[in-house]
Design a protein around this motif. Sequence first.
Motif, PDB file in Angstrom:
ATOM      1  N   TRP A 105      -1.358  -2.796   6.531  1.00 53.60           N
ATOM      2  CA  TRP A 105      -1.904  -1.684   5.765  1.00 53.60           C
ATOM      3  C   TRP A 105      -1.629  -0.368   6.488  1.00 53.60           C
ATOM      4  O   TRP A 105      -1.086  -0.368   7.585  1.00 53.60           O
ATOM      5  CB  TRP A 105      -3.427  -1.825   5.562  1.00 53.60           C
ATOM      6  N   SER A 258     -13.767  -2.387  -6.928  1.00 52.00           N
ATOM      7  CA  SER A 258     -12.909  -3.548  -7.139  1.00 52.00           C
ATOM      8  C   SER A 258     -13.643  -4.800  -6.706  1.00 52.00           C
ATOM      9  O   SER A 258     -14.451  -4.776  -5.795  1.00 52.00           O
ATOM     10  CB  SER A 258     -11.624  -3.415  -6.319  1.00 52.00           C
ATOM     11  N   SER A 265      -2.618  -8.458  -3.603  1.00 47.40           N
ATOM     12  CA  SER A 265      -3.155  -7.430  -4.496  1.00 47.40           C
ATOM     13  C   SER A 265      -3.756  -6.262  -3.723  1.00 47.40           C
ATOM     14  O   SER A 265      -3.623  -5.119  -4.133  1.00 47.40           O
ATOM     15  CB  SER A 265      -4.225  -8.007  -5.416  1.00 47.40           C
ATOM     16  N   GLU A 268      -1.041  -4.014  -2.486  1.00 53.73           N
ATOM     17  CA  GLU A 268      -0.537  -3.194  -3.593  1.00 53.73           C
ATOM     18  C   GLU A 268      -1.488  -2.050  -3.901  1.00 53.73           C
ATOM     19  O   GLU A 268      -1.067  -0.910  -4.067  1.00 53.73           O
ATOM     20  CB  GLU A 268      -0.408  -4.057  -4.852  1.00 53.73           C
ATOM     21  N   LEU A 269      -2.778  -2.393  -4.003  1.00 52.69           N
ATOM     22  CA  LEU A 269      -3.787  -1.383  -4.338  1.00 52.69           C
ATOM     23  C   LEU A 269      -3.813  -0.265  -3.295  1.00 52.69           C
ATOM     24  O   LEU A 269      -3.855   0.917  -3.631  1.00 52.69           O
ATOM     25  CB  LEU A 269      -5.156  -2.048  -4.440  1.00 52.69           C
ATOM     26  N   HIS A 271      -1.423   0.622  -1.314  1.00 50.59           N
ATOM     27  CA  HIS A 271      -0.175   1.360  -1.410  1.00 50.59           C
ATOM     28  C   HIS A 271      -0.205   2.329  -2.584  1.00 50.59           C
ATOM     29  O   HIS A 271       0.170   3.485  -2.462  1.00 50.59           O
ATOM     30  CB  HIS A 271       1.001   0.398  -1.535  1.00 50.59           C
ATOM     31  N   ASP A 272      -0.713   1.854  -3.731  1.00 53.00           N
ATOM     32  CA  ASP A 272      -0.878   2.688  -4.933  1.00 53.00           C
ATOM     33  C   ASP A 272      -1.725   3.911  -4.646  1.00 53.00           C
ATOM     34  O   ASP A 272      -1.387   5.022  -5.018  1.00 53.00           O
ATOM     35  CB  ASP A 272      -1.589   1.890  -6.032  1.00 53.00           C
ATOM     36  N   ARG A 273      -2.866   3.673  -4.006  1.00 51.45           N
ATOM     37  CA  ARG A 273      -3.796   4.756  -3.732  1.00 51.45           C
ATOM     38  C   ARG A 273      -3.161   5.794  -2.824  1.00 51.45           C
ATOM     39  O   ARG A 273      -3.436   6.978  -2.924  1.00 51.45           O
ATOM     40  CB  ARG A 273      -5.066   4.228  -3.045  1.00 51.45           C
ATOM     41  N   GLN A 274      -2.302   5.306  -1.915  1.00 44.52           N
ATOM     42  CA  GLN A 274      -1.677   6.210  -0.962  1.00 44.52           C
ATOM     43  C   GLN A 274      -0.679   7.125  -1.673  1.00 44.52           C
ATOM     44  O   GLN A 274      -0.595   8.307  -1.386  1.00 44.52           O
ATOM     45  CB  GLN A 274      -0.964   5.389   0.110  1.00 44.52           C
ATOM     46  N   THR A 275       0.062   6.554  -2.633  1.00 44.30           N
ATOM     47  CA  THR A 275       1.094   7.347  -3.286  1.00 44.30           C
ATOM     48  C   THR A 275       0.556   8.140  -4.470  1.00 44.30           C
ATOM     49  O   THR A 275       0.993   9.239  -4.741  1.00 44.30           O
ATOM     50  CB  THR A 275       2.264   6.449  -3.746  1.00 44.30           C
ATOM     51  N   ASN A 276      -0.451   7.576  -5.180  1.00 49.83           N
ATOM     52  CA  ASN A 276      -0.945   8.246  -6.384  1.00 49.83           C
ATOM     53  C   ASN A 276      -2.286   8.941  -6.190  1.00 49.83           C
ATOM     54  O   ASN A 276      -2.996   9.205  -7.142  1.00 49.83           O
ATOM     55  CB  ASN A 276      -1.083   7.244  -7.534  1.00 49.83           C
ATOM     56  N   ASN A 278      -6.284   9.383  -4.804  1.00 48.44           N
ATOM     57  CA  ASN A 278      -7.430   8.490  -4.780  1.00 48.44           C
ATOM     58  C   ASN A 278      -8.137   8.479  -6.115  1.00 48.44           C
ATOM     59  O   ASN A 278      -9.053   9.248  -6.351  1.00 48.44           O
ATOM     60  CB  ASN A 278      -8.381   8.905  -3.674  1.00 48.44           C
TER      61      ASN A 278
END
Length: 285
Positions: A105, A258, A265, A268-269, A271-276, A278
């Motif tokens: 992470w 969550s 998962s 992924e979550l 990673h998503d939060r980091q790029t998109n 919070n």
Amino acid sequence: RAKQDGRGVLRYFETEMDARMQARRKLENELRLAIKNQEFELHFQPVLDLTSEKIVLCEALVRWNHPQLGRVAPDQFIPLSEKTGLIGPLGAWVLRRACQEAVTWGDDICVSVNVSPIQLRDRTLVQTVDNILDETGLKANRLELEITERSLMSNTDLTVGLLHQLRKLGVRISMDDFGTGYSSISYLRKFPFDKIKIDRSFVTGSDTSDDSAALVKMIASLGASLGVKTTAEGVETCAEMKSVRDAGCTEIQRYLLSRPISSDSIRELLHDRQTNGNAVTCEAN
Ligand code: C2E
Ligand code: MG
Ligand code: MG
Ligand code: MG
């Protein structure tokens, strides 16, 4: 006649007990083989910091994928593994797997692991934790150990020493399910803690019940004056999130954010939060 009935009832109970004993022994044997057969799996549940609104930590929660019974909940096999001593190897396995995942992470995300009272009685625990950190390369300050109040009821001096040794490694200690034990507040003074996790029985409904709200507020301010973080477990709705934030809690954990999810998962979550950014599910106010 009455005698006969009595005997009949007794026999019934004996058979019943036999059956239950057998079922337990069977489960015990299966539990023994489960590590070797790789039937355990870790799920992770994110914890949100209420100030930064970022995920700062994920709690590791063990699952048993039984070949016949399917997924068995920890409440059903942790007590059995404690009774049989299997919690030793299982606990070490959980710790190792959790640290292995956490190194994949972001550097700013910590992992927390539940530690059983039985593990706390084992003098080699500090060495085990130290070895696993070395082995996996996880920095000690990214690991949190969760301890429940019931662990602290026996062996007080030994436990205090152990917790100090663990903190010396750089690991943080949280008190799990706070408020459900007998002497919650006196434990806070006696034992070195970095965080209080407020049990969800106080948190759920804290937006509508004045009593619950008052208790959460009291624990949060206790935490603040002791200089420790406070996590509200069991935040289900946005109204509850607002209420625990107003009460002064620093973190939340619950299905609102969550459910516990697989290691793939969670990666992924995160990673998503980091790029998109919070994506918090509630408006700020
Ligand atoms: P815990 O440490 O208090 O973990 C939180 C539990 O609350 C988890 O249940 C989690 O799924 C559940 N939870 C989180 N949010 C919600 C929610 O919104 N609603 C409801 N109803 N539940 C929620 P889980 O995974 O079944 O674990 C139960 C307990 O089993 C844990 O309580 C912990 O005491 C123990 N446990 C789990 N994994 C381990 C482990 O690896 N080692 C040890 N010693 N104990 C473990
Ligand atoms: Mg926990
Ligand atoms: Mg808890
Ligand atoms: Mg619990």
